[in-house]
Design a protein around this motif. Structure first.
Motif: not given
Length: 67
Positions: A37-56
């Motif tokens: 959230x600090x680096x703005x990861x959510x702003x890079x993807x249209x579906x931030x939750x899916x991108x975040x879980x994919x990274x995990x």
């Protein structure tokens, strides 16, 4: 009966490796979410939750292969 996986006994209780992976997953999520959230990861993807879980899932898969 011989087990093919590493075992950890704490206080007479046998813990299988998946409990260790669960602990690592919780620590990783608690540590990485504020960083993402600090680096703005959510702003890079249209579906931030899916991108975040994919990274995990990717990081956890790599940890399982390395350990």
């Amino acid at each position: 009966m011989a087990h093919t996986f590493a075992e950890l006994v704490i206080g007479g209780v046998l813990f299988a490796p998946f409990l260790t992976y669960l602990a690592v997953a919780l620590i990783m999520i608690l540590a990485l979410r504020p960083l993402l959230h600090a680096v703005g990861f959510a702003k890079m993807f249209s579906h931030a939750a899916i991108a975040e879980m994919s990274l995990f899932v990717t990081v956890l898969g790599l940890l399982i292969l390395l350990i």
